[in-house]
Design a protein around this motif. Structure first.
Motif, PDB file in Angstrom:
ATOM      1  N   CYS A  54      43.533  35.932  34.703  1.00 18.57           N
ATOM      2  CA  CYS A  54      44.924  36.356  34.575  1.00 18.57           C
ATOM      3  C   CYS A  54      45.568  36.516  35.953  1.00 18.57           C
ATOM      4  CB  CYS A  54      45.014  37.659  33.788  1.00 18.57           C
ATOM      5  SG  CYS A  54      46.690  38.287  33.572  1.00 18.57           S
ATOM      6  N   ARG A  55      44.840  37.121  36.882  1.00 20.42           N
ATOM      7  CA  ARG A  55      45.371  37.302  38.239  1.00 20.42           C
ATOM      8  C   ARG A  55      45.589  35.954  38.926  1.00 20.42           C
ATOM      9  NH1 ARG A  55      45.565  41.884  40.885  1.00 20.42           N
ATOM     10  NH2 ARG A  55      45.023  43.772  39.773  1.00 20.42           N
ATOM     11  N   GLU A  56      44.687  35.020  38.693  1.00 24.54           N
ATOM     12  CA  GLU A  56      44.835  33.690  39.288  1.00 24.54           C
ATOM     13  C   GLU A  56      46.050  32.966  38.706  1.00 24.54           C
ATOM     14  OE1 GLU A  56      44.163  30.644  41.823  1.00 24.54           O
ATOM     15  OE2 GLU A  56      43.042  32.519  41.787  1.00 24.54           O
ATOM     16  N   GLN A  57      46.270  33.102  37.424  1.00 29.23           N
ATOM     17  CA  GLN A  57      47.408  32.451  36.784  1.00 29.23           C
ATOM     18  C   GLN A  57      48.737  33.054  37.222  1.00 29.23           C
ATOM     19  OE1 GLN A  57      46.427  32.945  32.653  1.00 29.23           O
ATOM     20  NE2 GLN A  57      45.206  31.058  32.571  1.00 29.23           N
ATOM     21  N   VAL A  66      51.637  41.834  38.853  1.00 24.21           N
ATOM     22  CA  VAL A  66      50.328  41.325  38.413  1.00 24.21           C
ATOM     23  C   VAL A  66      49.473  42.466  37.865  1.00 24.21           C
ATOM     24  CG1 VAL A  66      48.199  40.211  39.174  1.00 24.21           C
ATOM     25  CG2 VAL A  66      50.390  39.354  39.983  1.00 24.21           C
ATOM     26  N   ASP A  67      49.507  43.620  38.529  1.00 27.19           N
ATOM     27  CA  ASP A  67      48.761  44.784  38.024  1.00 27.19           C
ATOM     28  C   ASP A  67      49.277  45.217  36.656  1.00 27.19           C
ATOM     29  OD1 ASP A  67      46.995  44.982  40.094  1.00 27.19           O
ATOM     30  OD2 ASP A  67      48.125  46.531  41.169  1.00 27.19           O
ATOM     31  N   GLU A  68      50.575  45.139  36.453  1.00 25.38           N
ATOM     32  CA  GLU A  68      51.152  45.523  35.172  1.00 25.38           C
ATOM     33  C   GLU A  68      50.768  44.528  34.072  1.00 25.38           C
ATOM     34  OE1 GLU A  68      55.588  45.840  33.350  1.00 25.38           O
ATOM     35  OE2 GLU A  68      55.281  46.665  35.352  1.00 25.38           O
ATOM     36  N   ILE A  69      50.763  43.247  34.394  1.00 23.48           N
ATOM     37  CA  ILE A  69      50.457  42.218  33.402  1.00 23.48           C
ATOM     38  C   ILE A  69      48.957  42.170  33.096  1.00 23.48           C
ATOM     39  CG2 ILE A  69      50.402  39.732  32.966  1.00 23.48           C
ATOM     40  CD1 ILE A  69      52.946  39.521  34.684  1.00 23.48           C
ATOM     41  N   CYS A  70      48.156  42.127  34.135  1.00 26.45           N
ATOM     42  CA  CYS A  70      46.716  41.876  33.972  1.00 26.45           C
ATOM     43  C   CYS A  70      45.866  43.138  33.965  1.00 26.45           C
ATOM     44  CB  CYS A  70      46.214  40.957  35.087  1.00 26.45           C
ATOM     45  SG  CYS A  70      47.084  39.394  35.153  1.00 26.45           S
ATOM     46  N   GLY A  71      46.370  44.188  34.507  1.00 25.16           N
ATOM     47  CA  GLY A  71      45.562  45.385  34.663  1.00 25.16           C
ATOM     48  C   GLY A  71      44.791  45.322  35.968  1.00 25.16           C
ATOM     49  N   SER A  72      44.169  46.424  36.293  1.00 24.52           N
ATOM     50  CA  SER A  72      43.405  46.501  37.535  1.00 24.52           C
ATOM     51  C   SER A  72      42.020  45.908  37.344  1.00 24.52           C
ATOM     52  CB  SER A  72      43.284  47.972  37.961  1.00 24.52           C
ATOM     53  OG  SER A  72      42.494  48.076  39.106  1.00 24.52           O
ATOM     54  N   ARG A  73      41.457  45.379  38.417  1.00 31.98           N
ATOM     55  CA  ARG A  73      40.092  44.854  38.348  1.00 31.98           C
ATOM     56  C   ARG A  73      39.089  45.968  38.202  1.00 31.98           C
ATOM     57  NH1 ARG A  73      38.836  40.992  43.209  1.00 31.98           N
ATOM     58  NH2 ARG A  73      40.047  42.591  44.264  1.00 31.98           N
ATOM     59  N   PHE A  74      39.455  47.166  38.614  1.00 26.54           N
ATOM     60  CA  PHE A  74      38.496  48.265  38.670  1.00 26.54           C
ATOM     61  C   PHE A  74      38.798  49.328  37.646  1.00 26.54           C
ATOM     62  CE2 PHE A  74      39.011  46.416  42.891  1.00 26.54           C
ATOM     63  CZ  PHE A  74      37.762  45.884  43.061  1.00 26.54           C
TER      64      PHE A  74
END
Length: 74
Positions: A54-57, A66-74
């Motif tokens: 998701c972050r790559e897209q 991006v944080d709002e759309i995909c969420g955090s990695r951690f």
């Protein structure tokens, strides 16, 4: 002629119940821990891969979006 079978029932003793409970707990711990660990690891890897894709897209958008759309990695 009808034959009837007499079934003798043995009463379950308390010591048998306790030993069965302890045996079940030991087997559950021995088998349950690795299964839970593998399931958690699989879920974590799938979730991380989904987030990274998701972050790559959405890499052309600002980090806050991006944080709002995909969420955090951690």
């Amino acid at each position: 002629m009808v034959q009837t079978k007499t079934i003798e029932r043995e009463n379950i003793k308390r010591k048998h119940l306790v030993s069965s409970l302890i045996t079940g707990l030991v087997i559950g711990i021995i088998l349950g821990t690795p299964i839970g660990w593998f399931a958690h690891r699989f879920y974590y890897q799938q979730n991380l891969a989904r987030t990274l894709i998701c972050r790559e897209q959405n890499s052309n958008k600002p980090a806050a979006i991006v944080d709002e759309i995909c969420g955090s990695r951690f």
